[in-house]
Design a protein around this motif. Structure first.
Motif, PDB file in Angstrom:
ATOM      1  N   GLY A 132      10.116 -84.255  14.693  1.00  0.00           N
ATOM      2  CA  GLY A 132      10.729 -83.090  14.104  1.00  0.00           C
ATOM      3  C   GLY A 132      10.156 -81.806  14.683  1.00  0.00           C
ATOM      4  N   ALA A 133      10.770 -80.716  14.346  1.00  0.00           N
ATOM      5  CA  ALA A 133      10.408 -79.437  14.955  1.00  0.00           C
ATOM      6  C   ALA A 133       9.415 -78.622  14.149  1.00  0.00           C
ATOM      7  CB  ALA A 133      11.673 -78.600  15.175  1.00  0.00           C
ATOM      8  N   GLY A 134       9.032 -79.044  12.978  1.00  0.00           N
ATOM      9  CA  GLY A 134       8.202 -78.194  12.127  1.00  0.00           C
ATOM     10  C   GLY A 134       6.739 -78.122  12.480  1.00  0.00           C
ATOM     11  N   SER A 135       6.244 -79.074  13.285  1.00  0.00           N
ATOM     12  CA  SER A 135       4.823 -79.071  13.601  1.00  0.00           C
ATOM     13  C   SER A 135       4.574 -79.862  14.886  1.00  0.00           C
ATOM     14  CB  SER A 135       4.019 -79.687  12.440  1.00  0.00           C
ATOM     15  OG  SER A 135       4.410 -81.029  12.226  1.00  0.00           O
ATOM     16  N   GLY A 136       3.346 -79.824  15.347  1.00  0.00           N
ATOM     17  CA  GLY A 136       2.933 -80.639  16.478  1.00  0.00           C
ATOM     18  C   GLY A 136       3.726 -80.404  17.749  1.00  0.00           C
ATOM     19  N   ILE A 137       4.037 -81.495  18.430  1.00  0.00           N
ATOM     20  CA  ILE A 137       4.748 -81.429  19.700  1.00  0.00           C
ATOM     21  C   ILE A 137       6.097 -80.736  19.546  1.00  0.00           C
ATOM     22  CG2 ILE A 137       5.885 -82.823  21.488  1.00  0.00           C
ATOM     23  CD1 ILE A 137       3.595 -84.887  21.054  1.00  0.00           C
ATOM     24  N   GLY A 138       6.822 -81.058  18.486  1.00  0.00           N
ATOM     25  CA  GLY A 138       8.142 -80.451  18.268  1.00  0.00           C
ATOM     26  C   GLY A 138       8.069 -78.933  18.144  1.00  0.00           C
ATOM     27  N   ALA A 139       7.065 -78.450  17.420  1.00  0.00           N
ATOM     28  CA  ALA A 139       6.892 -77.002  17.271  1.00  0.00           C
ATOM     29  C   ALA A 139       6.545 -76.372  18.612  1.00  0.00           C
ATOM     30  CB  ALA A 139       5.814 -76.692  16.241  1.00  0.00           C
ATOM     31  N   GLY A 140       5.698 -77.045  19.388  1.00  0.00           N
ATOM     32  CA  GLY A 140       5.333 -76.529  20.702  1.00  0.00           C
ATOM     33  C   GLY A 140       6.532 -76.444  21.633  1.00  0.00           C
ATOM     34  N   ILE A 141       7.366 -77.469  21.608  1.00  0.00           N
ATOM     35  CA  ILE A 141       8.579 -77.469  22.425  1.00  0.00           C
ATOM     36  C   ILE A 141       9.498 -76.327  21.992  1.00  0.00           C
ATOM     37  CG2 ILE A 141      10.682 -78.760  22.973  1.00  0.00           C
ATOM     38  CD1 ILE A 141       8.940 -81.340  22.684  1.00  0.00           C
ATOM     39  N   ALA A 142       9.662 -76.163  20.691  1.00  0.00           N
ATOM     40  CA  ALA A 142      10.536 -75.103  20.170  1.00  0.00           C
ATOM     41  C   ALA A 142      10.031 -73.730  20.600  1.00  0.00           C
ATOM     42  CB  ALA A 142      10.617 -75.191  18.647  1.00  0.00           C
ATOM     43  N   ARG A 143       8.727 -73.508  20.507  1.00  0.00           N
ATOM     44  CA  ARG A 143       8.152 -72.221  20.910  1.00  0.00           C
ATOM     45  C   ARG A 143       8.400 -71.957  22.399  1.00  0.00           C
ATOM     46  NH1 ARG A 143       5.112 -70.103  16.940  1.00  0.00           N
ATOM     47  NH2 ARG A 143       4.300 -71.515  15.365  1.00  0.00           N
ATOM     48  N   ARG A 144       8.255 -72.980  23.207  1.00  0.00           N
ATOM     49  CA  ARG A 144       8.450 -72.827  24.656  1.00  0.00           C
ATOM     50  C   ARG A 144       9.901 -72.452  24.969  1.00  0.00           C
ATOM     51  NH1 ARG A 144       4.889 -73.033  29.036  1.00  0.00           N
ATOM     52  NH2 ARG A 144       6.165 -73.319  30.865  1.00  0.00           N
ATOM     53  N   PHE A 145      10.863 -73.141  24.336  1.00  0.00           N
ATOM     54  CA  PHE A 145      12.270 -72.820  24.572  1.00  0.00           C
ATOM     55  C   PHE A 145      12.612 -71.426  24.038  1.00  0.00           C
ATOM     56  CE2 PHE A 145      12.941 -77.274  25.603  1.00  0.00           C
ATOM     57  CZ  PHE A 145      13.902 -77.185  26.603  1.00  0.00           C
ATOM     58  N   ALA A 146      12.029 -71.045  22.909  1.00  0.00           N
ATOM     59  CA  ALA A 146      12.272 -69.701  22.372  1.00  0.00           C
ATOM     60  C   ALA A 146      11.782 -68.643  23.355  1.00  0.00           C
ATOM     61  CB  ALA A 146      11.584 -69.540  21.020  1.00  0.00           C
ATOM     62  N   ARG A 147      10.583 -68.835  23.891  1.00  0.00           N
ATOM     63  CA  ARG A 147      10.050 -67.885  24.876  1.00  0.00           C
ATOM     64  C   ARG A 147      10.890 -67.871  26.151  1.00  0.00           C
ATOM     65  NH1 ARG A 147       4.944 -69.975  23.132  1.00  0.00           N
ATOM     66  NH2 ARG A 147       4.836 -71.260  25.007  1.00  0.00           N
ATOM     67  N   GLY A 148      11.610 -68.963  26.409  1.00  0.00           N
ATOM     68  CA  GLY A 148      12.477 -69.052  27.577  1.00  0.00           C
ATOM     69  C   GLY A 148      13.840 -68.420  27.375  1.00  0.00           C
ATOM     70  N   GLY A 149      14.072 -67.853  26.183  1.00  0.00           N
ATOM     71  CA  GLY A 149      15.324 -67.144  25.939  1.00  0.00           C
ATOM     72  C   GLY A 149      16.389 -67.920  25.195  1.00  0.00           C
ATOM     73  N   TYR A 150      16.074 -69.116  24.756  1.00  0.00           N
ATOM     74  CA  TYR A 150      17.042 -69.921  24.014  1.00  0.00           C
ATOM     75  C   TYR A 150      17.019 -69.576  22.528  1.00  0.00           C
ATOM     76  CZ  TYR A 150      17.525 -73.012  28.041  1.00  0.00           C
ATOM     77  OH  TYR A 150      17.780 -73.520  29.291  1.00  0.00           O
ATOM     78  N   THR A 151      18.168 -69.680  21.883  1.00  0.00           N
ATOM     79  CA  THR A 151      18.211 -69.695  20.424  1.00  0.00           C
ATOM     80  C   THR A 151      17.823 -71.108  20.024  1.00  0.00           C
ATOM     81  OG1 THR A 151      19.981 -68.067  20.295  1.00  0.00           O
ATOM     82  CG2 THR A 151      19.697 -69.515  18.382  1.00  0.00           C
ATOM     83  N   VAL A 152      16.752 -71.248  19.269  1.00  0.00           N
ATOM     84  CA  VAL A 152      16.315 -72.593  18.907  1.00  0.00           C
ATOM     85  C   VAL A 152      16.832 -72.960  17.524  1.00  0.00           C
ATOM     86  CG1 VAL A 152      14.308 -72.697  20.436  1.00  0.00           C
ATOM     87  CG2 VAL A 152      14.043 -71.752  18.167  1.00  0.00           C
ATOM     88  N   CYS A 153      17.363 -74.157  17.443  1.00  0.00           N
ATOM     89  CA  CYS A 153      17.836 -74.724  16.187  1.00  0.00           C
ATOM     90  C   CYS A 153      16.864 -75.835  15.828  1.00  0.00           C
ATOM     91  CB  CYS A 153      19.261 -75.245  16.340  1.00  0.00           C
ATOM     92  SG  CYS A 153      20.436 -73.941  16.711  1.00  0.00           S
ATOM     93  N   LEU A 154      15.994 -75.546  14.892  1.00  0.00           N
ATOM     94  CA  LEU A 154      14.936 -76.466  14.495  1.00  0.00           C
ATOM     95  C   LEU A 154      15.474 -77.472  13.497  1.00  0.00           C
ATOM     96  CD1 LEU A 154      12.434 -73.576  13.792  1.00  0.00           C
ATOM     97  CD2 LEU A 154      12.558 -74.928  15.896  1.00  0.00           C
ATOM     98  N   VAL A 155      15.157 -78.730  13.710  1.00  0.00           N
ATOM     99  CA  VAL A 155      15.654 -79.784  12.822  1.00  0.00           C
ATOM    100  C   VAL A 155      14.487 -80.662  12.388  1.00  0.00           C
ATOM    101  CG1 VAL A 155      17.248 -81.737  12.583  1.00  0.00           C
ATOM    102  CG2 VAL A 155      17.866 -79.795  14.049  1.00  0.00           C
ATOM    103  N   ARG A 156      14.487 -81.000  11.126  1.00  0.00           N
ATOM    104  CA  ARG A 156      13.440 -81.860  10.560  1.00  0.00           C
ATOM    105  C   ARG A 156      14.028 -82.572   9.356  1.00  0.00           C
ATOM    106  NH1 ARG A 156       7.530 -81.167  10.776  1.00  0.00           N
ATOM    107  NH2 ARG A 156       6.643 -82.323   9.041  1.00  0.00           N
ATOM    108  N   ARG A 157      13.490 -83.739   9.055  1.00  0.00           N
ATOM    109  CA  ARG A 157      14.021 -84.435   7.883  1.00  0.00           C
ATOM    110  C   ARG A 157      13.164 -84.231   6.642  1.00  0.00           C
ATOM    111  NH1 ARG A 157      13.200 -90.882   8.793  1.00  0.00           N
ATOM    112  NH2 ARG A 157      11.012 -90.610   9.173  1.00  0.00           N
TER     113      ARG A 157
END
Length: 86
Positions: free
Chosen positions: A1-26
């Motif tokens: 999921g995107a709320g912590s750990g690797i998923g959060a790191g990936i989301a931050r990287r894509f956000a800094r790259g100019g993407y609108t990030v859609c975070l998903v977690r269960r």
């Protein structure tokens, strides 16, 4: 999921790259919303969605909703930690 750990790191990287990030977690909606709020506070567009990635119909509905709300999905990162048991 995107709320912590690797998923959060990936989301931050894509956000800094100019993407609108859609975070998903269960689970743990608070972590998901905290990350979305943090990204938004830094000026990065982010949205938070709750979805069980092991539920195919829920995922299909999520994709439809994101594409209606945000636009076409350009990149999808599958960072699901689940034990489906085959």
């Amino acid at each position: 999921g995107a709320g912590s750990g690797i998923g959060a790191g990936i989301a931050r990287r894509f956000a800094r790259g100019g993407y609108t990030v859609c975070l998903v977690r269960r689970g743990d909606e608070a972590k998901l919303k905290a990350l979305a709020n943090d990204l938004e506070g830094q000026g990065f567009p982010a949205r938070a969605y709750m979805c069980d990635g092991t539920d195919e119909q829920a995922v299909l509905a999520l994709v439809d909703g994101i594409e209606r709300e945000v636009g076409p999905i350009e990149v999808a990162v599958c960072n699901l930690g689940a034990n489906v048991g085959h």
